[in-house]
Design an enzyme around this catalytic site. Sequence first.
Site, short mmCIF file in Angstrom:
data_model
loop_
_atom_site.label_atom_id
_atom_site.label_comp_id
_atom_site.label_asym_id
_atom_site.label_seq_id
_atom_site.Cartn_x
_atom_site.Cartn_y
_atom_site.Cartn_z
N ARG A 175 0.84 -0.93 0.11
CA ARG A 175 0.04 0.08 0.11
C ARG A 175 1.01 1.62 0.31
NH1 ARG A 175 -5.36 -0.12 2.64
NH2 ARG A 175 -4.84 1.50 3.69
N ARG A 179 9.20 5.91 -3.70
CA ARG A 179 9.71 7.08 -4.49
C ARG A 179 11.25 7.74 -4.14
NH1 ARG A 179 5.45 10.09 -2.36
NH2 ARG A 179 3.27 9.28 -3.36
N ARG A 252 -8.71 -6.89 13.93
CA ARG A 252 -7.81 -6.51 14.38
C ARG A 252 -8.80 -5.71 15.42
NH1 ARG A 252 -4.01 -6.82 18.42
NH2 ARG A 252 -2.14 -5.44 18.24
N ARG A 283 0.10 5.68 16.60
CA ARG A 283 0.10 7.32 15.38
C ARG A 283 -1.10 8.14 16.54
NH1 ARG A 283 -2.60 5.05 10.02
NH2 ARG A 283 -4.33 4.14 10.69
N GLU A 303 -3.61 6.40 19.07
CA GLU A 303 -4.50 4.47 18.21
C GLU A 303 -3.52 3.78 18.67
OE1 GLU A 303 -5.86 5.99 14.33
OE2 GLU A 303 -5.31 3.84 13.82
N TYR A 351 -9.76 -5.59 3.31
CA TYR A 351 -8.65 -4.45 3.69
C TYR A 351 -9.01 -3.06 2.64
CZ TYR A 351 -5.04 -2.25 5.40
OH TYR A 351 -4.25 -0.66 6.60
N ASP A 353 -10.26 0.84 0.77
CA ASP A 353 -10.29 2.33 1.74
C ASP A 353 -11.63 2.03 1.03
OD1 ASP A 353 -7.97 2.75 2.51
OD2 ASP A 353 -7.03 3.21 0.06
P1 FAD Z 1 -18.37 0.45 8.05
O1 FAD Z 1 -17.72 2.25 8.59
O2 FAD Z 1 -17.53 -0.11 9.22
O3 FAD Z 1 -19.91 0.16 8.49
C1 FAD Z 1 -20.20 -0.60 9.08
C2 FAD Z 1 -21.63 -0.15 9.68
O4 FAD Z 1 -22.50 -1.13 10.39
C3 FAD Z 1 -21.42 -0.10 10.96
O5 FAD Z 1 -21.76 1.16 11.02
C4 FAD Z 1 -21.47 -0.51 12.12
O6 FAD Z 1 -21.78 -0.50 13.43
C5 FAD Z 1 -22.71 -1.55 11.01
N1 FAD Z 1 -22.99 -3.00 11.68
C6 FAD Z 1 -22.07 -3.73 11.72
N2 FAD Z 1 -22.53 -4.87 12.13
C7 FAD Z 1 -23.94 -4.41 12.95
C8 FAD Z 1 -25.70 -5.37 13.14
N3 FAD Z 1 -25.16 -7.12 13.64
N4 FAD Z 1 -26.19 -4.76 13.41
C9 FAD Z 1 -26.34 -3.09 12.75
N5 FAD Z 1 -25.09 -2.96 12.77
C10 FAD Z 1 -24.08 -3.29 12.10
N6 FAD Z 1 -9.98 4.51 4.23
C11 FAD Z 1 -9.26 5.71 3.04
O7 FAD Z 1 -9.32 5.92 2.38
N7 FAD Z 1 -8.76 6.58 3.78
C12 FAD Z 1 -8.09 6.64 5.28
O8 FAD Z 1 -7.24 7.30 5.35
C13 FAD Z 1 -8.18 5.15 5.98
N8 FAD Z 1 -8.23 5.46 7.63
C14 FAD Z 1 -9.23 4.34 8.10
C15 FAD Z 1 -8.60 4.84 9.17
C16 FAD Z 1 -8.81 3.68 10.14
C17 FAD Z 1 -7.66 3.07 11.83
C18 FAD Z 1 -9.71 2.46 9.13
C19 FAD Z 1 -10.42 1.65 10.80
C20 FAD Z 1 -9.63 2.23 8.67
C21 FAD Z 1 -9.70 3.22 7.52
N9 FAD Z 1 -9.89 3.50 6.34
C22 FAD Z 1 -9.43 4.01 5.63
C23 FAD Z 1 -11.47 2.23 5.52
C24 FAD Z 1 -12.41 2.95 5.79
O9 FAD Z 1 -12.54 3.55 7.14
C25 FAD Z 1 -13.37 2.07 5.66
O10 FAD Z 1 -13.38 1.47 3.88
C26 FAD Z 1 -14.80 2.24 5.64
O11 FAD Z 1 -14.93 3.33 6.22
C27 FAD Z 1 -15.88 0.95 5.39
O12 FAD Z 1 -17.21 1.26 4.95
P2 FAD Z 1 -18.24 0.07 5.43
O13 FAD Z 1 -19.51 1.01 5.22
O14 FAD Z 1 -17.86 -0.97 4.84
O15 FAD Z 1 -18.09 0.18 6.82
N1 UDP Z 2 3.66 0.70 7.63
C1 UDP Z 2 4.36 0.58 8.91
N2 UDP Z 2 4.89 1.85 8.81
C2 UDP Z 2 4.37 2.79 8.97
C3 UDP Z 2 2.86 2.82 8.04
C4 UDP Z 2 2.62 1.73 8.18
O1 UDP Z 2 5.43 -0.39 8.17
O2 UDP Z 2 5.16 3.96 9.12
C5 UDP Z 2 3.06 -0.88 7.23
C6 UDP Z 2 1.44 -1.36 8.62
O3 UDP Z 2 2.27 -2.20 8.36
C7 UDP Z 2 1.00 -1.06 8.39
C8 UDP Z 2 0.81 -1.63 6.90
O4 UDP Z 2 1.42 -0.12 6.17
O5 UDP Z 2 -0.27 -1.12 8.48
C9 UDP Z 2 -0.32 0.49 6.33
O6 UDP Z 2 -0.34 1.57 6.21
P1 UDP Z 2 -1.15 2.12 5.97
O7 UDP Z 2 -1.01 3.87 6.63
O8 UDP Z 2 -2.11 2.33 5.13
O9 UDP Z 2 -2.27 1.85 7.51
P2 UDP Z 2 -4.09 2.12 7.66
O10 UDP Z 2 -4.02 3.98 8.06
O11 UDP Z 2 -5.39 1.20 6.73
O12 UDP Z 2 -4.22 1.57 9.15
#
Ligand code: FAD
Ligand code: UDP
Length: 377
Positions: A175, A179, A252, A283, A303, A351, A353
């Site tokens: 991911r 560069r 996780r 982070r 986090e 996984y 986005d």
């Molecule tokens: P979710 O947002 O998980 O929505 C699922 C919903 O279903 C939740 O509201 C939950 O409460 C509900 N649900 C589950 N089970 C039930 C049930 N039994 N009954 C009723 N409701 C239920 N993506 C990016 O593009 N850029 C980023 O920088 C980025 N950063 C991230 C950082 C973190 C820490 C995490 C965890 C994810 C990140 N993502 C990022 C990914 C992004 O969050 C997801 O791609 C996106 O939000 C997923 O949407 P979703 O609808 O699949 O799931």
């Molecule tokens: N990662 C790492 N060092 C960093 C940032 C990311 O080793 O400083 C690795 C780590 O395994 C992480 C993966 O790269 O789970 C993807 O990073 P990203 O920032 O895309 O993670 P997310 O925002 O999805 O948690």
Amino acid sequence: MIEDKEYDFLIVGSGLYGCVFAHEATKRGKRCLIIDKRAHSGGNVYCEKMEDINVHQYGAHIFHTNDKGIWDYVNNFVEFNRYTNSPVANYKGTLYNLPFNMNTFYQLWKVQTPAEAKEKIQSQVEESMVAVPANLREQALSLVGTDIYDKLIKGYTEKQWGRPAEQLPAFIIKRLPVRFTFDNNYFDDKYQGIPIGGYNKLTEGLLKGIEVKLETDYFAEREKWDSLASQIVFTGNIDQFYNYRFGRLEYRSLRFEHQVYNTVNLQGNAVINYTEREIPYTRTIEHKHFEFGNQPKTVVTKEYPEEWTPEKEAYYPINDERNTKIFKEYNKLAKQEQHTLFGGRLATYKYYDMHQVIASALHAVAVHFKEQPINHL
Ligand code: FAD
Ligand code: UDP
């Protein structure tokens, strides 16, 4: 057969997948009901105001995509700013730019040209003697060599995922860009930004006019919900949907600690990664920088990665061999369902986005309504 049900679609989960599906189905004249077990809609992109700052409640979310169609789609609901993610890594008190680029290479080795950097990395890659990378450690070593692996990857990865890098799939590290230019932009995508006013504007825009019931767990009254609609769109955990019959999928989890500081600018950047194993969080996020805020106070979130147990939120699928095998079994059943469609990060155990979740929801809508799918995937 015409069924006389109250709704055409019951959508379980109001994350981005549920929101996009519901929006598009409503636009096509269908009656949708969304239920979500949380007390708010929006899933993991949900933000809450603290000190007049939009705080990303479930971790930093930066929107990025290469697809103009998806970019235009989200910009229909809210304007995005020009934020560019450039995290800084802190390893034992020394700072390095991310992603791995000429600034990082200079900070590590004082190399000043791409040729010098490539030579340094190449010699380390050769020393590590990985022929075909079979796991995250080998993939990282063969991309960037030992110094970067030891200082910027190993500790972060092992605390993030709670297991040795040798047990993790190689794709996770792919991911991150590598560069040979002085460019700290974390993403290679053409389009990037943060919704002006926060992500709730996006999800609320999508949900306009759609009925949403919060604090409602599908599994608490499954039969009742199933009887209400002709079709279910399920975005929760797929193993739970099938009563864990092939075993539990592992995830996780994370814990977020939000803190207000009485200062305008605490860390000078939205995202600082702590890459050593000994610091328990991965982070720290200073949210105001996502929107170039100048509020008098600031909010910083730590986090902490955590072991997942069923009562905790499942944030990341663990796509290792064991879980992939189990998921395939569930997915076989899912594909045979006539009245249930599975989507989003939890139900497809991917996984994903945000842009990928939106693209997959739009694709599913096109397939369901027998329209020509636009290839966003
Ligand atoms: P979710 O947002 O998980 O929505 C699922 C919903 O279903 C939740 O509201 C939950 O409460 C509900 N649900 C589950 N089970 C039930 C049930 N039994 N009954 C009723 N409701 C239920 N993506 C990016 O593009 N850029 C980023 O920088 C980025 N950063 C991230 C950082 C973190 C820490 C995490 C965890 C994810 C990140 N993502 C990022 C990914 C992004 O969050 C997801 O791609 C996106 O939000 C997923 O949407 P979703 O609808 O699949 O799931
Ligand atoms: N990662 C790492 N060092 C960093 C940032 C990311 O080793 O400083 C690795 C780590 O395994 C992480 C993966 O790269 O789970 C993807 O990073 P990203 O920032 O895309 O993670 P997310 O925002 O999805 O948690």
